[in-house]
Design a protein around this motif. Structure first.
Motif, mmCIF file in Angstrom:
data_model
loop_
_atom_site.group_PDB
_atom_site.id
_atom_site.type_symbol
_atom_site.label_atom_id
_atom_site.label_comp_id
_atom_site.label_asym_id
_atom_site.label_seq_id
_atom_site.Cartn_x
_atom_site.Cartn_y
_atom_site.Cartn_z
ATOM 1 N N LEU A 6 0.830 -1.199 0.000
ATOM 2 C CA LEU A 6 0.000 0.000 0.000
ATOM 3 C C LEU A 6 0.867 1.251 0.000
ATOM 4 N N GLY A 7 1.926 1.244 0.821
ATOM 5 C CA GLY A 7 2.803 2.405 0.890
ATOM 6 C C GLY A 7 3.468 2.708 -0.441
ATOM 7 N N PHE A 8 4.001 1.681 -1.096
ATOM 8 C CA PHE A 8 4.616 1.890 -2.407
ATOM 9 C C PHE A 8 3.587 2.367 -3.426
ATOM 10 N N ALA A 9 2.364 1.820 -3.363
ATOM 11 C CA ALA A 9 1.314 2.248 -4.287
ATOM 12 C C ALA A 9 0.975 3.720 -4.079
ATOM 13 N N GLN A 10 0.881 4.144 -2.828
ATOM 14 C CA GLN A 10 0.596 5.551 -2.543
ATOM 15 C C GLN A 10 1.688 6.453 -3.088
ATOM 16 N N GLN A 11 2.936 6.082 -2.835
ATOM 17 C CA GLN A 11 4.062 6.904 -3.270
ATOM 18 C C GLN A 11 4.123 7.001 -4.798
ATOM 19 N N THR A 12 3.940 5.862 -5.463
ATOM 20 C CA THR A 12 4.005 5.845 -6.923
ATOM 21 C C THR A 12 2.858 6.639 -7.537
ATOM 22 N N TYR A 13 1.690 6.483 -6.963
ATOM 23 C CA TYR A 13 0.514 7.194 -7.454
ATOM 24 C C TYR A 13 0.705 8.703 -7.342
ATOM 25 N N ARG A 14 1.191 9.149 -6.205
ATOM 26 C CA ARG A 14 1.358 10.591 -5.997
ATOM 27 C C ARG A 14 2.455 11.172 -6.889
ATOM 28 N N ALA A 15 3.526 10.386 -7.075
ATOM 29 C CA ALA A 15 4.684 10.906 -7.800
ATOM 30 C C ALA A 15 4.470 10.979 -9.304
ATOM 31 N N TRP A 16 3.683 10.057 -9.864
ATOM 32 C CA TRP A 16 3.573 10.000 -11.326
ATOM 33 C C TRP A 16 2.212 9.530 -11.837
ATOM 34 N N GLN A 17 1.724 8.434 -11.285
ATOM 35 C CA GLN A 17 0.600 7.757 -11.912
ATOM 36 C C GLN A 17 -0.715 8.530 -11.833
ATOM 37 N N LYS A 18 -0.918 9.321 -10.806
ATOM 38 C CA LYS A 18 -2.172 10.081 -10.696
ATOM 39 C C LYS A 18 -2.371 10.987 -11.894
ATOM 40 N N GLU A 19 -1.300 11.620 -12.362
ATOM 41 C CA GLU A 19 -1.383 12.555 -13.479
ATOM 42 C C GLU A 19 -1.167 11.897 -14.837
ATOM 43 N N HIS A 20 -0.392 10.798 -14.850
ATOM 44 C CA HIS A 20 0.049 10.244 -16.130
ATOM 45 C C HIS A 20 -0.446 8.826 -16.400
ATOM 46 N N GLY A 21 -1.038 8.172 -15.399
ATOM 47 C CA GLY A 21 -1.514 6.809 -15.581
ATOM 48 C C GLY A 21 -0.409 5.784 -15.397
ATOM 49 N N GLY A 22 -0.789 4.522 -15.545
ATOM 50 C CA GLY A 22 0.180 3.444 -15.366
ATOM 51 C C GLY A 22 -0.499 2.165 -14.934
ATOM 52 N N ALA A 23 0.284 1.282 -14.342
ATOM 53 C CA ALA A 23 -0.242 -0.009 -13.894
ATOM 54 C C ALA A 23 0.513 -0.477 -12.663
ATOM 55 N N ILE A 24 -0.210 -1.169 -11.807
ATOM 56 C CA ILE A 24 0.367 -1.776 -10.603
ATOM 57 C C ILE A 24 0.068 -3.263 -10.652
#
Length: 269
Positions: free
Chosen positions: A137-155
């Motif tokens: 969960l922690g890594f998902a939060q960090q990744t989402y805030r840093a890049w994925q929220k604005e640019h998309g991606g996959a987990i």
């Protein structure tokens, strides 16, 4: 057993994993990526042209993995998966070096005890849950805030068939992987539509992490599988590559069972 004790598996390909592939422009963060399943995933992503940041606790193992993957395609960050500061540093370092983090593969995990649930030490249970679930969960939060929220991606969360059916003596591990599967569904719902979140549930894969489940009896263990063998890290790497590719663009919130057919035999593993 300790967190991410797996040994690297060889791919059968000569040279470094990513040398033949052009740069895809995509970047992945793979936790617990120096050995075993994590390395198999990192290798598959580099082979298709992605760049990767791998994490783990062992500095020497990480250096060796980066050398094999190719220093032009891989970096490493040393730390413990459950450490929030390490999570932040790993994402920050990935952004600094590569400028983006399109994919997160939550692979880091631990299973330090074999015990029936009635005798399970609660402190151990907390450690397993903290490492296997809260860190994801922690890594998902960090990744989402840093890049994925604005640019998309996959987990992609590396779960286990132990999270789908009873597994004698590894109940704490199975409990944590069941929680990880539910975490996958929750994140898929909340992070949509820009970020797809899926899980992989392997059966027994030949790594040091799982060695106690087949050591000295591999042929017997493999005979229970309709496909006649145990898994190898490359099996999971291929699945992770698919779930982070455009070919899976309409898949989210799912758990892909990669088990050699063991569930065909009533889930006994």
């Amino acid at each position: 057993m300790t967190e991410q004790p797996e040994q690297p598996e060889q791919s059968g390909r000569p040279g470094r994993a990513g040398r033949a592939a052009p740069d895809s422009g995509k970047v992945a963060l793979v936790t617990g990526g120096s050995r075993g399943i994590g390395y198999g995933v990192a290798e598959a992503l580099v082979a298709r042209g992605d760049r990767v940041c791998i994490t783990g606790r062992g500095e020497d193992a990480l250096k060796e993995a980066v050398e094999r993957l190719g220093a032009d395609r891989a970096i490493a960050v040393v730390g413990k998966a459950h450490d929030e500061a390490h999570q932040a540093v790993a994402v920050q370092r990935t952004m600094e070096v590569f400028g983006r983090v399109d994919f997160l593969i939550n692979n880091a995990g631990t299973n330090p005890v074999y015990s029936p649930m009635a005798d399970l030490d609660l402190g151990v249970a907390r450690k397993v849950y903290e490492t296997n679930v809260i860190s994801a969960l922690g890594f998902a939060q960090q990744t989402y805030r840093a890049w994925q929220k604005e640019h998309g991606g996959a987990i992609v969360n590396i779960a286990s068939v132990a999270g789908l059916s009873p597994s004698p003596f590894i109940g704490a591990y199975g409990m944590s992987k069941a929680a990880m599967i539910n975490l996958t569904v929750q994140l898929a719902h909340e992070f949509a539509p820009g970020v797809r979140v899926n899980a992989i549930a392997p059966a027994v894969v030949k790594t040091k992490f799982a060695q106690a489940l087949y050591e000295g009896r591999e042929a017997e263990a493999a005979a229970a599988y309709p496909l006649g063998r145990l898994g190898v890290p490359q099996d999971i790497g291929g699945a992770a590559a698919f779930l982070t590719s455009d070919q899976s663009a309409w898949i989210t919130g799912q758990t892909l069972v990669v088990d050699g057919g063991i569930f065909l035999n009533a889930g006994v593993h």
